[in-house]
Design an enzyme around this catalytic site. Structure first.
Site, PDB file in Angstrom:
ATOM      1  CG  ASP A 145      -1.802   1.212   1.305  1.00 37.55           C
ATOM      2  OD1 ASP A 145      -1.654   2.123   0.455  1.00 37.55           O
ATOM      3  OD2 ASP A 145      -2.635   1.277   2.223  1.00 37.55           O
ATOM      4  CG  ASP A 218      -3.227  -1.117  -2.464  1.00 37.08           C
ATOM      5  OD1 ASP A 218      -2.726  -1.374  -1.362  1.00 37.08           O
ATOM      6  OD2 ASP A 218      -4.322  -0.524  -2.612  1.00 37.08           O
ATOM      7  CG  ASP A 247     -10.296   0.354   3.502  1.00 34.90           C
ATOM      8  OD1 ASP A 247      -9.472  -0.576   3.658  1.00 34.90           O
ATOM      9  OD2 ASP A 247     -10.258   1.405   4.164  1.00 34.90           O
TER      10      ASP A 247
END
Length: 256
Positions: A145, A218, A247
């Site tokens: 991320d 990401d 999420d």
DNA sequence: ATGGTTGTATAACAA
């Protein structure tokens, strides 16, 4: 082999989703982010029957990264080398067969002008310094991320994002200072023009996923030595449609 | 409209 990155937003809360996804997709190496648990609370027993080695770097409540892998990794490193950096659990690296993989949960930044925003920039600068030598060596993947959308293609309504954390010029510059050293954004390389291809949809936007109001934050990057081994790179949106989803949704890479 | 949701130190904070 199949490599994946997945911000699970609490592994314990996401166990049903993660288990179902692992059984369905059968990835060989998974980098997880946002475990939100300490090492001794990691749900080893809830995952052990799936046949993965688990290499964990957790902390209480926040952050936390891990690898799940079919093969046992070697040369595991946790965190920055620089002892001046805070010891939040955002960085884990290990070697799987011949490829080095760095799995990172980059800081979010929270709010413009905040201490956390300054820390985000500092974190990327430290990562740039510590990873600078990795683009000259053997095959290495950097994934996780990243918490920055690099271009207008990577976020919904970019024209409205002047004050959005994750889309500031200084954040994009901080990321580019790293990628310019020789990291290729594999998903963008394979989809050079297309927008609307996201990995994260905020919970707080009503029907944000259905309306595809998301961000591509990401990423999987390859150094020059890793580029020849990189096959298809794709987003798996399916687990974002399941009950109690993260999420984020996984990004995958076929690697040989 | 400064909203809305989800997760963890179950109060306030982080995302």
């Amino acid at each position: 082999m199949k490599v994946a990155t997945f911000n699970v937003n609490s592994l314990r809360a996401r166990l049903p989703v993660v288990r179902q996804w692992l059984e369905l997709v059968q990835p060989d190496v998974v980098g997880l982010q946002e475990l939100k648990c300490e090492d001794d609370k990691f749900p080893y027993k809830d995952l052990e029957d799936l046949g993965y080695h688990m290499t964990v770097y957790g902390q209480k409540s926040y952050n936390g990264v891990a690898f799940l892998s079919r093969m046992e990794p070697t040369d595991v490193e946790r965190g920055f080398h620089n002892p001046e950096m805070p010891s939040d659990a955002r960085l884990i690296a290990a070697t799987f067969d011949s490829v080095r993989i760095i799995n990172s949960y980059c800081p979010n930044g929270t709010a413009l002008g905040s201490e956390k925003f300054a820390y985000k920039l500092r974190w990327f600068e430290e990562f740039r310094k510590e990873a600078a030598n990795l683009t000259d060596g053997g095959p290495c993947l950097w994934m996780g991320d990243i918490n920055i959308a690099p271009t207008d293609l990577d976020v919904f309504e970019p024209e409205k994002k002047a004050n959005a954390v994750g889309f500031q010029p200084e954040e994009k510059s901080a990321l580019m200072a790293i990628t310019d050293l020789g990291w290729t954004d594999l998903f963008r390389q394979q989809h050079p023009e297309e927008d609307g291809l996201y990995t994260f949809w905020e919970y707080v936007i009503p029907n944000g996923f259905k309306r595809n109001l998301g961000w591509r934050i990401d990423h999987i990057y390859a150094n020059p030595a890793a580029l020849p081994g990189a096959g298809k790179c794709w987003i798996d949106k399916e687990p974002r449609t399941w009950e109690r989803p993260s999420d984020h949704t996984p990004l995958l890479l076929e690697w040989s």
